[in-house]
Write a protein that holds these residues in place. Structure first.
Motif, PDB file in Angstrom:
ATOM      1  N   LYS A 250      25.667  15.513  92.180  1.00  0.00           N
ATOM      2  CA  LYS A 250      26.654  15.187  93.214  1.00  0.00           C
ATOM      3  C   LYS A 250      26.010  15.030  94.589  1.00  0.00           C
ATOM      4  O   LYS A 250      26.697  14.789  95.578  1.00  0.00           O
ATOM      5  CB  LYS A 250      27.718  16.290  93.269  1.00  0.00           C
ATOM      6  CG  LYS A 250      28.589  16.355  92.031  1.00  0.00           C
ATOM      7  CD  LYS A 250      29.555  17.530  92.132  1.00  0.00           C
ATOM      8  CE  LYS A 250      30.353  17.639  90.834  1.00  0.00           C
ATOM      9  NZ  LYS A 250      31.047  18.938  90.740  1.00  0.00           N
ATOM     10  N   GLY A 251      24.711  15.241  94.640  1.00  0.00           N
ATOM     11  CA  GLY A 251      24.006  15.097  95.920  1.00  0.00           C
ATOM     12  C   GLY A 251      23.991  16.370  96.737  1.00  0.00           C
ATOM     13  O   GLY A 251      23.645  16.351  97.923  1.00  0.00           O
ATOM     14  N   ILE A 252      24.349  17.457  96.105  1.00  0.00           N
ATOM     15  CA  ILE A 252      24.369  18.737  96.823  1.00  0.00           C
ATOM     16  C   ILE A 252      23.033  19.448  96.644  1.00  0.00           C
ATOM     17  O   ILE A 252      22.523  19.565  95.518  1.00  0.00           O
ATOM     18  CB  ILE A 252      25.523  19.639  96.303  1.00  0.00           C
ATOM     19  CG1 ILE A 252      26.857  18.942  96.544  1.00  0.00           C
ATOM     20  CG2 ILE A 252      25.483  21.015  96.964  1.00  0.00           C
ATOM     21  CD1 ILE A 252      28.026  19.576  95.817  1.00  0.00           C
ATOM     22  N   ILE A 253      22.460  19.906  97.762  1.00  0.00           N
ATOM     23  CA  ILE A 253      21.202  20.655  97.692  1.00  0.00           C
ATOM     24  C   ILE A 253      21.499  22.032  97.108  1.00  0.00           C
ATOM     25  O   ILE A 253      22.299  22.788  97.648  1.00  0.00           O
ATOM     26  CB  ILE A 253      20.553  20.770  99.089  1.00  0.00           C
ATOM     27  CG1 ILE A 253      20.092  19.387  99.570  1.00  0.00           C
ATOM     28  CG2 ILE A 253      19.383  21.760  99.068  1.00  0.00           C
ATOM     29  CD1 ILE A 253      19.537  19.349 100.971  1.00  0.00           C
ATOM     30  N   ARG A 254      20.854  22.327  95.978  1.00  0.00           N
ATOM     31  CA  ARG A 254      21.134  23.597  95.286  1.00  0.00           C
ATOM     32  C   ARG A 254      20.000  24.601  95.383  1.00  0.00           C
ATOM     33  O   ARG A 254      20.175  25.765  95.046  1.00  0.00           O
ATOM     34  CB  ARG A 254      21.428  23.306  93.803  1.00  0.00           C
ATOM     35  CG  ARG A 254      22.606  22.387  93.562  1.00  0.00           C
ATOM     36  CD  ARG A 254      23.911  23.109  93.815  1.00  0.00           C
ATOM     37  NE  ARG A 254      24.085  24.248  92.943  1.00  0.00           N
ATOM     38  CZ  ARG A 254      24.677  24.203  91.744  1.00  0.00           C
ATOM     39  NH1 ARG A 254      25.178  23.065  91.309  1.00  0.00           N
ATOM     40  NH2 ARG A 254      24.795  25.278  91.004  1.00  0.00           N
ATOM     41  N   TYR A 255      18.830  24.123  95.788  1.00  0.00           N
ATOM     42  CA  TYR A 255      17.651  25.005  95.767  1.00  0.00           C
ATOM     43  C   TYR A 255      16.712  24.580  96.876  1.00  0.00           C
ATOM     44  O   TYR A 255      16.400  23.391  97.001  1.00  0.00           O
ATOM     45  CB  TYR A 255      16.977  24.862  94.404  1.00  0.00           C
ATOM     46  CG  TYR A 255      15.672  25.599  94.188  1.00  0.00           C
ATOM     47  CD1 TYR A 255      15.633  26.764  93.435  1.00  0.00           C
ATOM     48  CD2 TYR A 255      14.470  25.095  94.688  1.00  0.00           C
ATOM     49  CE1 TYR A 255      14.426  27.429  93.197  1.00  0.00           C
ATOM     50  CE2 TYR A 255      13.269  25.759  94.455  1.00  0.00           C
ATOM     51  CZ  TYR A 255      13.255  26.915  93.699  1.00  0.00           C
ATOM     52  OH  TYR A 255      12.065  27.554  93.466  1.00  0.00           O
ATOM     53  N   VAL A 256      16.297  25.521  97.679  1.00  0.00           N
ATOM     54  CA  VAL A 256      15.331  25.233  98.746  1.00  0.00           C
ATOM     55  C   VAL A 256      14.311  26.366  98.785  1.00  0.00           C
ATOM     56  O   VAL A 256      14.687  27.533  98.865  1.00  0.00           O
ATOM     57  CB  VAL A 256      16.026  25.137 100.129  1.00  0.00           C
ATOM     58  CG1 VAL A 256      14.988  24.938 101.234  1.00  0.00           C
ATOM     59  CG2 VAL A 256      17.036  24.007 100.166  1.00  0.00           C
ATOM     60  N   ARG A 257      13.043  26.025  98.679  1.00  0.00           N
ATOM     61  CA  ARG A 257      11.982  27.034  98.818  1.00  0.00           C
ATOM     62  C   ARG A 257      10.841  26.436  99.629  1.00  0.00           C
ATOM     63  O   ARG A 257      10.420  25.308  99.365  1.00  0.00           O
ATOM     64  CB  ARG A 257      11.421  27.448  97.449  1.00  0.00           C
ATOM     65  CG  ARG A 257      12.395  28.143  96.531  1.00  0.00           C
ATOM     66  CD  ARG A 257      12.680  29.591  96.927  1.00  0.00           C
ATOM     67  NE  ARG A 257      13.484  30.233  95.908  1.00  0.00           N
ATOM     68  CZ  ARG A 257      14.816  30.093  95.781  1.00  0.00           C
ATOM     69  NH1 ARG A 257      15.481  29.322  96.625  1.00  0.00           N
ATOM     70  NH2 ARG A 257      15.458  30.721  94.811  1.00  0.00           N
ATOM     71  N   ASP A 258      10.337  27.191 100.586  1.00  0.00           N
ATOM     72  CA  ASP A 258       9.202  26.738 101.387  1.00  0.00           C
ATOM     73  C   ASP A 258       7.888  27.224 100.786  1.00  0.00           C
ATOM     74  O   ASP A 258       7.866  28.212 100.050  1.00  0.00           O
ATOM     75  CB  ASP A 258       9.332  27.260 102.824  1.00  0.00           C
ATOM     76  CG  ASP A 258      10.436  26.530 103.587  1.00  0.00           C
ATOM     77  OD1 ASP A 258      10.666  25.348 103.280  1.00  0.00           O
ATOM     78  OD2 ASP A 258      11.070  27.141 104.452  1.00  0.00           O
TER      79      ASP A 258
END
Lengths: 108, 202
Positions: free
Chosen positions: A78-86
Motif C-alpha cells: 500500500k506504500g506504507i513504510i513499515r520498517y526503518v533501521r539506520d
C-alpha cells in the motif's frame, strides 16, 4: 548490497523486491553493480531528494551537498513504510520482518 | 547477635562475589570444551581447536567473518597466519566455481590493495559432509614488500556457501610455513554443524 543479492531468493519467497539507492551517478553504479554481480535495480539519487523522501537527515555539515547515512526501509504494497533501521542492514532482522509481513498478508 | 549478623553478611558478600564471577564467565565465552576436547561454539558448531600458540579472534558486529585463530610467527613483519570460519564469504553465487571468482575479487581488499593474488590450484574436496572446493592462491605486494599464501575451502550449509580460509603473511623475502596449513586442514576436517542455520529454519 552483496548481502541483499545473497538473499534474493528468500526475498522472492516472501514476495519482496529489493531496490538500492545511492548518491553515485548512473555510470559509476553500472560499473559497481557489475563488479559485485548485482542483479536488482539501483537508483541513482544524485541530487539527494530521495533521502528527504525517506526522512533521512543529512550528515551534519553536508547540507549544501547532503550525504546520507545508510538506512533500510521496507514499504508494504500500500506504500506504507513499515520498517526503518539506520546503519548497516541487519539481514536476519529484515528477513524475519518480511516473513512476518508476508504471513500477515501485507506483502511488501 | 552481632557476631551472627556479621557472619551472615559475610556469606552474602561471598555469595554475591561468586555469582558475579559466574555471570562474567557465561557472558564472555561463546564456547565450551567438550569431554572429547573439541570446542562447542555457541551450541552451533563443533571443531577441533588448534594447538597452543594460536589466539582466538572473533568479530561481533560488521566484520567480514565470525571467528578464527591467529598465530604470530618468527621472522620479519608481517609474519603471521590467520584462519577463520566465514558464514557469508564474499560473493553471492551458490555454485562453488562462480563463488570462487566472486570471492577473489574482494579477498584481502581491506589489508592489501596492491596484492595480486594468483590461483595456484583448485581441488574438489569433501567438506562439511558434502562436496566442496579448495583453492590455493598466492600474491605479492611489491609496494609494502609483503606476500601472502592462502587456502580457501568452500562448502555448503543448506543452500548457502560458507568458507574457511587461511592467510599466511610474510615479508617478500620470507618463506612460508606449511605447518599452519596442516593445522587449518585438521580444523576444517573436524568442523561440524550442530543445528540448522537461521536461513534453513526460515
Amino acid at each position: 548490497m552483496e548481502g541483499h543479492q545473497r538473499n534474493l531468493s528468500l526475498y522472492e519467497r516472501f514476495n519482496a523486491r529489493v531496490v538500492g539507492v545511492s548518491r553515485d551517478d548512473v555510470t559509476t553504479l553500472k560499473y559497481w553493480a557489475k563488479s559485485l554481480d548485482l542483479t536488482f535495480p539501483i537508483l541513482s539519487n544524485v541530487t539527494g531528494f530521495l533521502g528527504g523522501y525517506f526522512q533521512v537527515k543529512p550528515e551534519p555539515g553536508t547540507e549544501n551537498y547532503p550525504i546520507f547515512g545508510r538506512r533500510t526501509v521496507i514499504i508494504d504494497k500500500k506504500g506504507i513504510i513499515r520498517y526503518v533501521r539506520d546503519g548497516s542492514p541487519d539481514f536476519k532482522d529484515i528477513l524475519l520482518f518480511l516473513k512476518k509481513l508476508n504471513q500477515e498478508g501485507g506483502k511488501p | 547477635m552481632k557476631k551472627h549478623l556479621g557472619m551472615f553478611l559475610c556469606f552474602v558478600w561471598v555469595g554475591m562475589m561468586l555469582s558475579a564471577c559466574a555471570t562474567t564467565e557465561t557472558t564472555q565465552k561463546p564456547y565450551k570444551v567438550s569431554p572429547q576436547g573439541t570446542v562447542i561454539w555457541n551450541d552451533e558448531f563443533e571443531f577441533k581447536p588448534p594447538p597452543p600458540g594460536w589466539k582466538l579472534i572473533q568479530v561481533e558486529v560488521g566484520g567480514e567473518f565470525g571467528f578464527g585463530f591467529l598465530r604470530a610467527e618468527p621472522g620479519q613483519f608481517p609474519s603471521q597466519s590467520m584462519f577463520v570460519y566465514d558464514e557469508e564469504p564474499f560473493g553471492c553465487s551458490t555454485k562453488f566455481e562462480d563463488r570462487e571468482v566472486e570471492f577473489f575479487k574482494r579477498y584481502l581488499w581491506t589489508t592489501a590493495l596492491n596484492i595480486d593474488m594468483q590461483i595456484l590450484e583448485k581441488t574438489k574436496v569433501n567438506v562439511l559432509g558434502g562436496e566442496g572446493l579448495a583453492v590455493v592462491a598466492e600474491g605479492k605486494d611489491p609496494v609494502k614488500k609483503e606476500k601472502a599464501r592462502s587456502k580457501v575451502v568452500f562448502g555448503k550449509r543448506g543452500d548457502r556457501v560458507v568458507a574457511f580460509y587461511l592467510t599466511q603473511w610474510r615479508h617478500i623475502d620470507g618463506t612460508y610455513d606449511p605447518s599452519a596449513f596442516e593445522i587449518f586442514d585438521k580444523f576444517v576436517a573436524s568442523f561440524k554443524f550442530l543445528k540448522k542455520s537461521f536461513y534453513e529454519t526460515l
